[in-house]
Design a protein around this motif. Structure first.
Motif, short mmCIF file in Angstrom:
data_model
loop_
_atom_site.label_atom_id
_atom_site.label_comp_id
_atom_site.label_asym_id
_atom_site.label_seq_id
_atom_site.Cartn_x
_atom_site.Cartn_y
_atom_site.Cartn_z
N SER A 164 61.64 42.29 -1.79
CA SER A 164 61.83 43.00 -0.62
C SER A 164 62.20 41.78 0.92
O SER A 164 61.59 41.01 0.52
CB SER A 164 60.47 43.83 0.68
OG SER A 164 60.34 45.09 -0.43
N TYR A 209 64.40 51.39 -8.40
CA TYR A 209 63.42 50.28 -6.79
C TYR A 209 64.43 49.92 -5.91
O TYR A 209 65.60 49.45 -6.39
CB TYR A 209 62.55 49.28 -7.74
CG TYR A 209 61.37 49.18 -8.90
CD1 TYR A 209 60.51 49.76 -7.54
CD2 TYR A 209 61.44 49.83 -9.46
CE1 TYR A 209 59.65 49.70 -8.30
CE2 TYR A 209 60.42 50.34 -10.87
CZ TYR A 209 59.25 50.21 -9.98
OH TYR A 209 57.97 50.81 -10.31
N ASN A 252 59.48 57.65 -0.98
CA ASN A 252 59.94 56.98 -2.36
C ASN A 252 59.09 57.42 -2.66
O ASN A 252 58.51 59.05 -1.84
CB ASN A 252 58.76 55.64 -2.04
CG ASN A 252 57.77 55.33 -1.29
OD1 ASN A 252 57.99 55.77 0.79
ND2 ASN A 252 56.61 54.88 -2.17
N THR A 310 52.57 50.20 -0.22
CA THR A 310 53.04 51.40 -0.27
C THR A 310 51.81 52.09 -1.51
O THR A 310 51.37 51.38 -2.48
CB THR A 310 53.99 51.51 -1.39
OG1 THR A 310 53.91 51.26 -3.08
CG2 THR A 310 55.42 51.17 -1.12
N ASN A 323 59.69 46.71 -3.12
CA ASN A 323 58.75 47.60 -4.47
C ASN A 323 58.40 48.79 -4.32
O ASN A 323 57.46 49.93 -4.98
CB ASN A 323 57.33 46.91 -4.28
CG ASN A 323 56.56 47.17 -3.16
OD1 ASN A 323 57.35 47.39 -2.44
ND2 ASN A 323 55.96 46.26 -2.92
N SER A 324 59.17 49.51 -3.91
CA SER A 324 58.99 51.75 -4.08
C SER A 324 60.04 51.68 -4.54
O SER A 324 61.10 51.80 -5.09
CB SER A 324 59.27 51.89 -2.57
OG SER A 324 60.76 51.61 -1.96
N TRP A 325 59.66 53.16 -5.50
CA TRP A 325 60.68 53.68 -6.26
C TRP A 325 61.12 55.11 -6.03
O TRP A 325 60.00 55.61 -5.31
CB TRP A 325 60.91 53.69 -7.34
CG TRP A 325 59.27 54.00 -7.83
CD1 TRP A 325 58.44 53.15 -8.20
CD2 TRP A 325 59.39 55.13 -8.23
NE1 TRP A 325 56.70 54.06 -8.64
CE2 TRP A 325 57.68 55.34 -9.28
CE3 TRP A 325 60.53 56.32 -9.02
CZ2 TRP A 325 57.13 56.61 -9.18
CZ3 TRP A 325 59.34 57.71 -9.58
CH2 TRP A 325 58.04 57.14 -9.25
N LYS A 342 62.84 54.59 4.20
CA LYS A 342 61.86 54.02 4.77
C LYS A 342 60.70 55.74 4.65
O LYS A 342 61.22 57.22 5.13
CB LYS A 342 61.63 54.20 5.89
CG LYS A 342 60.48 53.61 7.03
CD LYS A 342 60.90 53.56 8.23
CE LYS A 342 59.06 53.76 8.83
NZ LYS A 342 59.55 52.91 10.16
N THR A 396 55.36 56.75 1.49
CA THR A 396 54.54 55.26 2.22
C THR A 396 55.37 53.87 2.54
O THR A 396 55.00 53.08 2.49
CB THR A 396 53.23 55.02 1.84
OG1 THR A 396 53.17 54.60 0.01
CG2 THR A 396 52.25 56.21 1.04
N SER A 397 56.56 53.80 2.29
CA SER A 397 57.23 53.03 2.07
C SER A 397 57.58 53.06 3.85
O SER A 397 57.78 53.67 4.38
CB SER A 397 59.13 53.03 1.37
OG SER A 397 59.16 54.21 1.40
N THR A 398 57.93 51.12 3.88
CA THR A 398 57.67 51.27 5.54
C THR A 398 59.45 50.44 6.01
O THR A 398 59.28 50.84 7.14
CB THR A 398 56.52 50.07 5.57
OG1 THR A 398 56.99 49.16 4.82
CG2 THR A 398 55.25 50.53 5.51
N GLN A 430 62.69 48.80 0.71
CA GLN A 430 61.49 48.38 -0.25
C GLN A 430 62.15 48.44 -1.76
O GLN A 430 61.99 49.38 -2.08
CB GLN A 430 60.30 49.12 0.45
CG GLN A 430 59.34 48.11 0.51
CD GLN A 430 58.16 49.02 1.00
OE1 GLN A 430 58.46 49.34 2.22
NE2 GLN A 430 56.81 48.84 0.30
#
Length: 95
Positions: A95, A39, A47, A55, A68-70, A44, A60-62, A66
């Motif tokens: 984040s 994580y 992920n 996500t 909470n994205s891995w 961006k 889809t990470s913004t 981020q």
């Protein structure tokens, strides 16, 4: 159906298929063999899959890094990675 309507329907179907492929579902289990979820290290839109709010799945990470994205990384390497001012984590980050 006339030719114009048929062409428009075909173009719409093709666009949907391409968009669906770009935002595919969960990564295959085979990609996780020898890897772990890390994580906070993905850039961006890079992920590997969903992790929480913000996500929905791969790509889809913004924002960069981020929490909470891995990203799938070789097992044992995550916590030694440094990205965005913090180390990678085996658990979601705030984040």
């Amino acid at each position: 159906m006339n030719r114009s309507a048929l062409a428009l329907a075909l173009a719409g179907s093709l666009t949907t298929a391409i968009a669906s492929a770009a935002f595919a579902g969960p990564i295959p289990a085979s990609k996780m063999v020898g890897n772990e979820k890390c994580y906070g290290v993905a850039l961006k839109g890079q992920n590997d899959c969903a992790a929480g709010a913000g996500t929905t799945c791969a790509g889809t990470s913004t924002i960069d890094y981020q929490g909470n994205s891995w990203k799938a990384v070789p097992t044992g390497t995550c916590t030694g990675m440094s990205a965005g001012g913090h180390n990678g984590s085996l658990e979601p980050l705030k984040s």
